[in-house]
Design an enzyme around this catalytic site. Structure first.
Site, PDB file in Angstrom:
ATOM      1  N   SER A   1       0.695  -1.269   0.281  1.00 57.63           N
ATOM      2  CA  SER A   1      -0.001   0.124  -0.067  1.00 57.63           C
ATOM      3  C   SER A   1       0.705   1.083  -0.053  1.00 57.63           C
ATOM      4  CB  SER A   1      -0.969  -0.170   1.110  1.00 57.63           C
ATOM      5  OG  SER A   1      -1.362   1.309   1.672  1.00 57.63           O
TER       6      SER A   1
ATOM      7  N   TYR B   1      -2.370  -1.042  10.589  1.00 54.33           N
ATOM      8  CA  TYR B   1      -2.224  -1.100   9.136  1.00 54.33           C
ATOM      9  C   TYR B   1      -1.073  -0.746   8.578  1.00 54.33           C
ATOM     10  CZ  TYR B   1      -4.010  -1.003   4.199  1.00 54.33           C
ATOM     11  OH  TYR B   1      -4.329  -1.296   2.836  1.00 54.33           O
TER      12      TYR B   1
HETATM   13  P1  NAD Z   1     -11.412  -5.974  -0.223  1.00 52.57           P
HETATM   14  O1  NAD Z   1     -12.086  -5.844   1.220  1.00 52.57           O
HETATM   15  O2  NAD Z   1     -12.327  -5.694  -1.215  1.00 52.57           O
HETATM   16  O3  NAD Z   1     -10.957  -7.538  -0.219  1.00 52.57           O
HETATM   17  C1  NAD Z   1     -10.331  -8.226   0.849  1.00 52.57           C
HETATM   18  C2  NAD Z   1     -10.278  -9.510   0.672  1.00 52.57           C
HETATM   19  O4  NAD Z   1      -9.471 -10.147   1.581  1.00 52.57           O
HETATM   20  C3  NAD Z   1     -11.657 -10.327   0.430  1.00 52.57           C
HETATM   21  O5  NAD Z   1     -11.626 -11.117  -0.316  1.00 52.57           O
HETATM   22  C4  NAD Z   1     -11.793 -10.727   1.929  1.00 52.57           C
HETATM   23  O6  NAD Z   1     -12.545 -11.842   2.159  1.00 52.57           O
HETATM   24  C5  NAD Z   1     -10.301 -11.288   2.188  1.00 52.57           C
HETATM   25  N1  NAD Z   1     -10.132 -11.535   3.792  1.00 52.57           N
HETATM   26  C6  NAD Z   1     -10.148 -10.635   4.489  1.00 52.57           C
HETATM   27  N2  NAD Z   1      -9.987 -11.285   5.796  1.00 52.57           N
HETATM   28  C7  NAD Z   1      -9.394 -12.427   5.522  1.00 52.57           C
HETATM   29  C8  NAD Z   1      -9.032 -13.443   6.447  1.00 52.57           C
HETATM   30  N3  NAD Z   1      -8.805 -13.484   7.638  1.00 52.57           N
HETATM   31  N4  NAD Z   1      -8.617 -14.603   5.638  1.00 52.57           N
HETATM   32  C9  NAD Z   1      -8.777 -14.711   4.299  1.00 52.57           C
HETATM   33  N5  NAD Z   1      -9.250 -13.775   3.554  1.00 52.57           N
HETATM   34  C10 NAD Z   1      -9.494 -12.543   4.326  1.00 52.57           C
HETATM   35  O7  NAD Z   1     -10.163  -5.062  -0.174  1.00 52.57           O
HETATM   36  P2  NAD Z   1      -9.183  -4.828  -1.384  1.00 52.57           P
HETATM   37  O8  NAD Z   1      -9.443  -3.226  -1.404  1.00 52.57           O
HETATM   38  O9  NAD Z   1      -9.437  -5.241  -2.500  1.00 52.57           O
HETATM   39  O10 NAD Z   1      -7.967  -5.071  -0.588  1.00 52.57           O
HETATM   40  C11 NAD Z   1      -6.816  -6.117  -0.956  1.00 52.57           C
HETATM   41  C12 NAD Z   1      -5.487  -5.418  -0.468  1.00 52.57           C
HETATM   42  O11 NAD Z   1      -5.168  -4.267  -1.243  1.00 52.57           O
HETATM   43  C13 NAD Z   1      -5.432  -5.556   0.862  1.00 52.57           C
HETATM   44  O12 NAD Z   1      -4.057  -6.032   1.467  1.00 52.57           O
HETATM   45  C14 NAD Z   1      -5.396  -3.804   1.137  1.00 52.57           C
HETATM   46  O13 NAD Z   1      -4.686  -3.577   2.261  1.00 52.57           O
HETATM   47  C15 NAD Z   1      -4.811  -3.437  -0.133  1.00 52.57           C
HETATM   48  N6  NAD Z   1      -4.822  -2.199  -0.450  1.00 52.57           N
HETATM   49  C16 NAD Z   1      -6.280  -1.588  -0.833  1.00 52.57           C
HETATM   50  C17 NAD Z   1      -6.490  -0.351  -1.135  1.00 52.57           C
HETATM   51  C18 NAD Z   1      -7.521   0.411  -1.626  1.00 52.57           C
HETATM   52  O14 NAD Z   1      -7.858   1.493  -1.523  1.00 52.57           O
HETATM   53  N7  NAD Z   1      -8.688  -0.397  -1.718  1.00 52.57           N
HETATM   54  C19 NAD Z   1      -5.177   0.369  -1.192  1.00 52.57           C
HETATM   55  C20 NAD Z   1      -3.945  -0.172  -1.001  1.00 52.57           C
HETATM   56  C21 NAD Z   1      -3.668  -1.335  -0.516  1.00 52.57           C
END
Ligand code: NAD
Length: 262
Positions: free
Chosen positions: A144, A157
């Site tokens: 991130s 985080y």
């Molecule tokens: P999201 O909430 O859409 O998806 C998260 C996924 O992780 C889901 O499939 C959920 O079921 C799974 N998950 C959560 N807890 C879990 C567990 N205990 N065991 C197994 N699976 C689990 O989120 P996203 O935005 O797609 O985020 C995905 C990654 O990207 C994360 O690591 C997040 O930190 C990172 N990220 C997201 C953003 C953003 O703006 N959306 C920005 C930077 C980084």
């Protein structure tokens, strides 16, 4: 033939958002995929079977909870049992919690460190021997912008994401002569259902238009004032799997509309 035909990719947290887009992009390139994550069983089955029909590959779902090391090892074992290998591992599952540090619930800290950081260690630990056997591998960690800079109220985080950046570099150095690369991708704000759902409430609470909420609240830190899309993150992940990326290892690749340049 796609660039990943005959290869197996494990993508954690791929029932939603970025992970789902990555799993679909890899399947589109011919990989068999192990998807993972939470959700309603019917939705997960629709996603799994949809990948198989649309991309003519095989897909299985691992229900492993990323906070449980034994289940993470089982996920990697499922990939090996089903497809014979793990060639690409994407550590993507992640959760967030926002609170002042002195009030931060201990169990939330523990969960974020477990899911956003330790899970990647456990999956890498289990998958590396399989990659070494095949003499090729790609490890991609979804970090991130918060692996490079901090924001207030996100102690767990930001700590986990900085940790992922360090783990990425260490693993890259250890595997450098094994044709296995390890990189992390650092998105800024990505347009996911999670973000989209926050907009109506914020519009009401701040008496703002949708455009104002996006520019002045959500994208305050992002110079382009535009969201990254999940497809753009997936395209970068797919590039990292290719031969043109074989000399990219230990890198932290920003895809953040200029956020961390400021
Ligand atoms: P999201 O909430 O859409 O998806 C998260 C996924 O992780 C889901 O499939 C959920 O079921 C799974 N998950 C959560 N807890 C879990 C567990 N205990 N065991 C197994 N699976 C689990 O989120 P996203 O935005 O797609 O985020 C995905 C990654 O990207 C994360 O690591 C997040 O930190 C990172 N990220 C997201 C953003 C953003 O703006 N959306 C920005 C930077 C980084």
């Amino acid at each position: 033939m796609g660039s990943l035909t005959g290869k197996t990719a494990v993508v954690t947290g791929s029932t939603s958002g970025i992970g789902l887009a990555i799993a679909r992009a890899f399947a589109g390139a011919g990989a068999n995929v192990v998807i993972n994550g939470m959700g309603a069983p019917a939705d997960i089955e629709r996603e799994r079977s949809g990948i198989e029909t649309e991309f003519k590959v095989r897909a299985v779902h691992s229900p492993a909870d990323m906070s449980r090391p034994a289940e993470i090892a089982e996920m990697v074992a499922l990939a090996e049992k089903t497809f014979g290998s793990v060639d690409v591992l994407v550590n993507n599952a992640g959760i967030q919690f926002v609170s002042p540090v002195e009030e931060f619930p201990i169990e939330k800290w523990d969960a974020i460190i477990a899911i956003n950081l330790s899970a990647a260690f456990h999956a890498i630990r289990a998958a590396v021997p399989l990659m070494k056997t095949r003499g090729w591998g790609r490890i991609i960690n979804t970090a991130s912008a918060h692996s490079l800079v901090a924001s207030p109220f996100k102690a767990a985080y930001v700590s986990a994401k900085h940790g992922i950046a360090g783990l990425t570099k260490t693993v890259a150095l250890e595997l450098a002569t094994f044709k296995i690369t390890c990189n992390c991708i650092s998105p800024g704000y990505v347009w996911t259902p999670l973000v989209e759902k926050q907009i109506p409430d914020t519009m009401k609470a701040r008496n703002m238009t949708k455009e104002q909420v996006i520019k002045d609240v959500l994208l305050a830190a992002q110079p382009t004032k535009e969201f990254v899309t999940v497809e753009q993150v997936a395209a970068l992940a797919l590039f990292l799997c290719g031969n043109d990326a074989s000399q990219i290892t230990g890198a932290n690749l920003s895809i953040d509309g200029g956020w961390t340049a400021a």
